[in-house]
Design a protein around this motif. Structure first.
Motif, PDB file in Angstrom:
ATOM      1  N   ILE A   1      -3.355  11.143   0.569  1.00 29.00           N
ATOM      2  CA  ILE A   1      -2.739  10.042  -0.176  1.00 29.00           C
ATOM      3  C   ILE A   1      -1.543  10.591  -0.947  1.00 29.00           C
ATOM      4  O   ILE A   1      -1.651  11.605  -1.637  1.00 29.00           O
ATOM      5  N   THR A   2      -0.425   9.913  -0.824  1.00 27.62           N
ATOM      6  CA  THR A   2       0.788  10.336  -1.517  1.00 27.62           C
ATOM      7  C   THR A   2       1.275   9.222  -2.431  1.00 27.62           C
ATOM      8  O   THR A   2       1.292   8.051  -2.047  1.00 27.62           O
ATOM      9  N   PHE A   3       1.660   9.596  -3.658  1.00 28.12           N
ATOM     10  CA  PHE A   3       2.322   8.654  -4.566  1.00 28.12           C
ATOM     11  C   PHE A   3       3.426   9.389  -5.299  1.00 28.12           C
ATOM     12  O   PHE A   3       3.505  10.624  -5.252  1.00 28.12           O
ATOM     13  N   SER A   4       4.306   8.659  -5.971  1.00 28.14           N
ATOM     14  CA  SER A   4       5.516   9.274  -6.509  1.00 28.14           C
ATOM     15  C   SER A   4       5.866   8.742  -7.888  1.00 28.14           C
ATOM     16  O   SER A   4       5.647   7.559  -8.189  1.00 28.14           O
ATOM     17  N   ILE A   5       6.453   9.614  -8.713  1.00 27.08           N
ATOM     18  CA  ILE A   5       6.935   9.181 -10.026  1.00 27.08           C
ATOM     19  C   ILE A   5       8.202   8.344  -9.890  1.00 27.08           C
ATOM     20  O   ILE A   5       8.651   7.736 -10.868  1.00 27.08           O
ATOM     21  N   ALA A   6       8.773   8.285  -8.689  1.00 22.33           N
ATOM     22  CA  ALA A   6       9.951   7.446  -8.473  1.00 22.33           C
ATOM     23  C   ALA A   6       9.635   5.983  -8.764  1.00 22.33           C
ATOM     24  O   ALA A   6      10.515   5.221  -9.168  1.00 22.33           O
TER      25      ALA A   6
ATOM     26  N   GLY B   1      -6.091  -1.490 -12.064  1.00 24.90           N
ATOM     27  CA  GLY B   1      -7.395  -1.234 -11.484  1.00 24.90           C
ATOM     28  C   GLY B   1      -7.648  -1.903 -10.153  1.00 24.90           C
ATOM     29  O   GLY B   1      -8.781  -1.900  -9.660  1.00 24.90           O
ATOM     30  N   MET B   2      -6.618  -2.482  -9.552  1.00 19.95           N
ATOM     31  CA  MET B   2      -6.785  -3.171  -8.272  1.00 19.95           C
ATOM     32  C   MET B   2      -6.004  -2.459  -7.178  1.00 19.95           C
ATOM     33  O   MET B   2      -4.939  -1.891  -7.431  1.00 19.95           O
ATOM     34  N   VAL B   3      -6.550  -2.507  -5.960  1.00 21.04           N
ATOM     35  CA  VAL B   3      -5.878  -1.967  -4.779  1.00 21.04           C
ATOM     36  C   VAL B   3      -5.486  -3.139  -3.885  1.00 21.04           C
ATOM     37  O   VAL B   3      -6.341  -3.932  -3.486  1.00 21.04           O
ATOM     38  N   VAL B   4      -4.200  -3.255  -3.595  1.00 21.96           N
ATOM     39  CA  VAL B   4      -3.704  -4.321  -2.724  1.00 21.96           C
ATOM     40  C   VAL B   4      -3.098  -3.675  -1.491  1.00 21.96           C
ATOM     41  O   VAL B   4      -2.127  -2.908  -1.592  1.00 21.96           O
ATOM     42  N   ILE B   5      -3.667  -3.968  -0.322  1.00 22.75           N
ATOM     43  CA  ILE B   5      -3.177  -3.397   0.937  1.00 22.75           C
ATOM     44  C   ILE B   5      -2.020  -4.237   1.458  1.00 22.75           C
ATOM     45  O   ILE B   5      -2.115  -5.458   1.546  1.00 22.75           O
ATOM     46  N   ASP B   6      -0.931  -3.564   1.800  1.00 25.70           N
ATOM     47  CA  ASP B   6       0.221  -4.246   2.394  1.00 25.70           C
ATOM     48  C   ASP B   6       0.191  -4.176   3.918  1.00 25.70           C
ATOM     49  O   ASP B   6       0.434  -5.181   4.597  1.00 25.70           O
TER      50      ASP B   6
ATOM     51  N   TYR C   1     -13.704  -0.299   3.992  1.00 27.84           N
ATOM     52  CA  TYR C   1     -13.540   0.978   4.698  1.00 27.84           C
ATOM     53  C   TYR C   1     -12.792   1.982   3.801  1.00 27.84           C
ATOM     54  O   TYR C   1     -13.197   3.145   3.668  1.00 27.84           O
ATOM     55  N   LEU C   2     -11.710   1.538   3.173  1.00 28.75           N
ATOM     56  CA  LEU C   2     -10.940   2.422   2.295  1.00 28.75           C
ATOM     57  C   LEU C   2     -11.691   2.720   0.999  1.00 28.75           C
ATOM     58  O   LEU C   2     -11.632   3.838   0.474  1.00 28.75           O
ATOM     59  N   ASP C   3     -12.415   1.714   0.492  1.00 22.90           N
ATOM     60  CA  ASP C   3     -13.176   1.908  -0.739  1.00 22.90           C
ATOM     61  C   ASP C   3     -14.202   3.034  -0.568  1.00 22.90           C
ATOM     62  O   ASP C   3     -14.383   3.862  -1.466  1.00 22.90           O
ATOM     63  N   GLU C   4     -14.864   3.077   0.568  1.00 25.54           N
ATOM     64  CA  GLU C   4     -15.857   4.118   0.830  1.00 25.54           C
ATOM     65  C   GLU C   4     -15.223   5.509   0.875  1.00 25.54           C
ATOM     66  O   GLU C   4     -15.892   6.515   0.627  1.00 25.54           O
ATOM     67  N   ARG C   5     -13.942   5.557   1.146  1.00 22.39           N
ATOM     68  CA  ARG C   5     -13.237   6.837   1.238  1.00 22.39           C
ATOM     69  C   ARG C   5     -12.517   7.212  -0.051  1.00 22.39           C
ATOM     70  O   ARG C   5     -11.759   8.181  -0.083  1.00 22.39           O
ATOM     71  N   GLY C   6     -12.736   6.442  -1.095  1.00 29.05           N
ATOM     72  CA  GLY C   6     -12.197   6.791  -2.404  1.00 29.05           C
ATOM     73  C   GLY C   6     -10.965   6.026  -2.834  1.00 29.05           C
ATOM     74  O   GLY C   6     -10.415   6.281  -3.908  1.00 29.05           O
ATOM     75  N   VAL C   7     -10.519   5.088  -2.023  1.00 27.73           N
ATOM     76  CA  VAL C   7      -9.388   4.246  -2.415  1.00 27.73           C
ATOM     77  C   VAL C   7      -9.977   3.043  -3.134  1.00 27.73           C
ATOM     78  O   VAL C   7     -10.184   1.973  -2.547  1.00 27.73           O
ATOM     79  N   ASN C   8     -10.262   3.216  -4.405  1.00 27.53           N
ATOM     80  CA  ASN C   8     -11.058   2.243  -5.157  1.00 27.53           C
ATOM     81  C   ASN C   8     -10.493   2.023  -6.554  1.00 27.53           C
ATOM     82  O   ASN C   8      -9.375   2.460  -6.867  1.00 27.53           O
ATOM     83  N   THR C   9     -11.274   1.357  -7.381  1.00 25.88           N
ATOM     84  CA  THR C   9     -10.830   1.027  -8.732  1.00 25.88           C
ATOM     85  C   THR C   9     -10.510   2.278  -9.548  1.00 25.88           C
ATOM     86  O   THR C   9      -9.504   2.312 -10.282  1.00 25.88           O
ATOM     87  N   ALA C  10     -11.349   3.306  -9.447  1.00 24.59           N
ATOM     88  CA  ALA C  10     -11.113   4.533 -10.209  1.00 24.59           C
ATOM     89  C   ALA C  10      -9.761   5.145  -9.854  1.00 24.59           C
ATOM     90  O   ALA C  10      -9.007   5.592 -10.726  1.00 24.59           O
TER      91      ALA C  10
ATOM     92  N   VAL D   1      -1.917   3.652   5.934  1.00 19.83           N
ATOM     93  CA  VAL D   1      -2.071   2.455   5.111  1.00 19.83           C
ATOM     94  C   VAL D   1      -1.048   2.475   3.977  1.00 19.83           C
ATOM     95  O   VAL D   1      -0.906   3.479   3.282  1.00 19.83           O
ATOM     96  N   GLU D   2      -0.340   1.372   3.841  1.00 18.88           N
ATOM     97  CA  GLU D   2       0.556   1.179   2.706  1.00 18.88           C
ATOM     98  C   GLU D   2      -0.130   0.250   1.720  1.00 18.88           C
ATOM     99  O   GLU D   2      -0.543  -0.854   2.092  1.00 18.88           O
ATOM    100  N   ALA D   3      -0.269   0.694   0.466  1.00 22.34           N
ATOM    101  CA  ALA D   3      -0.975  -0.106  -0.538  1.00 22.34           C
ATOM    102  C   ALA D   3      -0.282   0.025  -1.886  1.00 22.34           C
ATOM    103  O   ALA D   3       0.536   0.931  -2.104  1.00 22.34           O
ATOM    104  N   VAL D   4      -0.628  -0.874  -2.783  1.00 19.05           N
ATOM    105  CA  VAL D   4      -0.120  -0.847  -4.150  1.00 19.05           C
ATOM    106  C   VAL D   4      -1.308  -0.916  -5.093  1.00 19.05           C
ATOM    107  O   VAL D   4      -2.248  -1.703  -4.871  1.00 19.05           O
ATOM    108  N   VAL D   5      -1.298  -0.085  -6.141  1.00 20.15           N
ATOM    109  CA  VAL D   5      -2.356  -0.133  -7.149  1.00 20.15           C
ATOM    110  C   VAL D   5      -1.756  -0.561  -8.484  1.00 20.15           C
ATOM    111  O   VAL D   5      -0.655  -0.147  -8.842  1.00 20.15           O
TER     112      VAL D   5
END
Length: 285
Positions: free
Chosen positions: A122-127, A196-201, A246-255, A189-193
Motif C-alpha cells: 500500500i502506498t500513500f503520499s504527503i502530496a 475512518g472510512m475506506v472508499v474504493i474508486d 476482501y480488502l478489510d480482511e487484508r487490513g484495509v479497514n477503519t484502523a 486498487v485505488e481507494a480514498v480514506v
C-alpha cells in the motif's frame, strides 16, 4: 490539528512581507509572538551594506533569510513537542499488521505485509496534504461565537454535546493498493480514506503483476492499452460489498483509514523541518 498548524505557519509569513522600515519602526514596541523572531539587530545598516566586498560574498538578504528560516524551524519543533505522536499513529505502529517503509526526504510512504500466499503493498503520499487548501476545513472561533449569537443556551448546549462526541474531521488521502500472487498476476486498487472510512474508486486486474507496479514509461504505455475492469461504482452492489470485505480482511479497514491521514500529517511536518534546515544550511554556506 492540520488547520491550526497551517495557520500558525501562515502568520509569520505575513509578517515577513512587511517592509524592513516597518519592522524597524515596530522594534521599540512590546514584542509579540509573531515579532519575537525579528530582532532589532536585523535593521542595522550593516545588513544592507552595498559595499563591493559584501556583494562579492553573499546577497544582502542572506542573514535575514537565514534568521527567518531558523525561527520557522523553532516554531515547528515547538509545535511538534506540544503535539507529540498522535495516539492513532502510536497504536497502529505497535499493533498494525503492516511493515512501514518511510524514507526520509521522500513523499511516498509504503506499507507491506504478507497474507497467506499474497504480497500486499500500500502506498500513500504527503502530496495529498500539500495539495489541500489550508483554510478549507478551518473555522475561526470568533466566527463560531457570532454564529451562536441568538441561540438559546439549551440549543448551544445540545450542539456542544454533539460536538464532543464527534472526532476532528480528517482530510482525504489516496491509497494505491496492490495484492499480488506469484505467477497469478495482481489486483490493483485505488481507494480514498477519510474520517475512518475506506472508499474504493477502482479495482484493476493485471495478468502481469509488473503492470500493477508500473514505473517505467514502457510499462505505463503497455498498461494503457489493457482492459482491466469497469469503474467500481458500475459493479453489482453485492460484488462491491464482497470486494470491500476482501480488502478489510487484508487490513484495509477503519484502523488504517484513521492511521494514514494522521501519519501523513506527522511526516509532512518532519519533511518540512528537514526542508527548512536544508535551505538554511544552503543559504548560510
Amino acid at each position: 490539528m492540520l488547520s491550526l498548524r497551517s495557520f500558525a505557519r501562515a502568520a509569520p509569513r505575513t509578517v515577513s512581507r512587511l517592509s524592513t522600515s516597518a519592522v524597524c519602526r515596530q522594534a521599540t514596541r512590546p514584542s509579540t509572538l509573531l515579532q519575537s523572531a525579528w530582532k532589532p539587530s536585523r535593521c542595522s545598516t550593516a545588513l544592507f551594506s552595498t559595499s563591493p566586498a559584501r556583494r562579492a560574498t553573499a546577497g544582502e538578504s542572506d542573514v535575514e533569510l537565514a534568521a527567518k528560516l531558523d525561527s520557522e524551524i523553532q516554531m515547528e519543533n515547538e509545535m511538534k513537542e506540544e503535539g507529540g505522536i498522535p495516539t492513532s499513529v502510536k497504536d497502529y505502529l505497535e499493533n498494525g499488521p503492516f511493515e512501514i517503509i518511510d524514507t526520509p526526504g521522500q513523499e511516498d510512504v509504503v506499507l507491506t505485509r504478507t497474507f497467506g500466499d499474497e504480497k500486499i503493498r500500500i502506498t500513500f503520499s504527503i502530496a495529498d496534504l500539500n495539495a489541500l487548501d489550508p483554510e478549507a476545513d478551518y473555522q475561526d472561533p470568533a466566527m463560531s461565537d457570532e454564529a451562536d449569537e441568538g441561540k438559546s443556551a439549551e440549543e448551544q448546549g445540545e450542539e456542544g454535546a454533539e460536538g464532543e462526541e464527534e472526532q476532528d474531521p480528517s482530510f482525504p488521502a489516496r491509497l494505491n493498493i496492490v495484492v499480488e500472487k506469484a505467477n497469478k498476476g495482481a489486483l490493483a486498487v485505488e481507494a480514498v480514506v477519510q474520517d475512518g472510512m475506506v472508499v474504493i474508486d477502482n479495482v484493476y486486474y493485471y495478468t502481469d503483476a509488473a503492470h500493477a507496479h508500473a514505473k517505467s514509461a514502457d510499462k505505463v504505455h503497455e498498461r494503457q492499452d489493457l482492459y482491466v475492469g469497469p469503474p467500481f461504482g458500475n459493479l453489482d452492489e453485492d460484488l462491491q460489498v464482497l470486494l470491500e470485505r476482501y480488502l478489510d480482511e487484508r487490513g484495509v479497514n477503519t484502523a488504517l483509514a484513521i492511521f494514514v491521514p494522521d501519519y501523513i500529517d506527522m511526516k509532512e511536518q518532519k519533511e518540512y523541518v528537514r526542508w527548512l534546515e536544508n535551505v538554511k544550511g544552503f543559504v548560510e554556506a
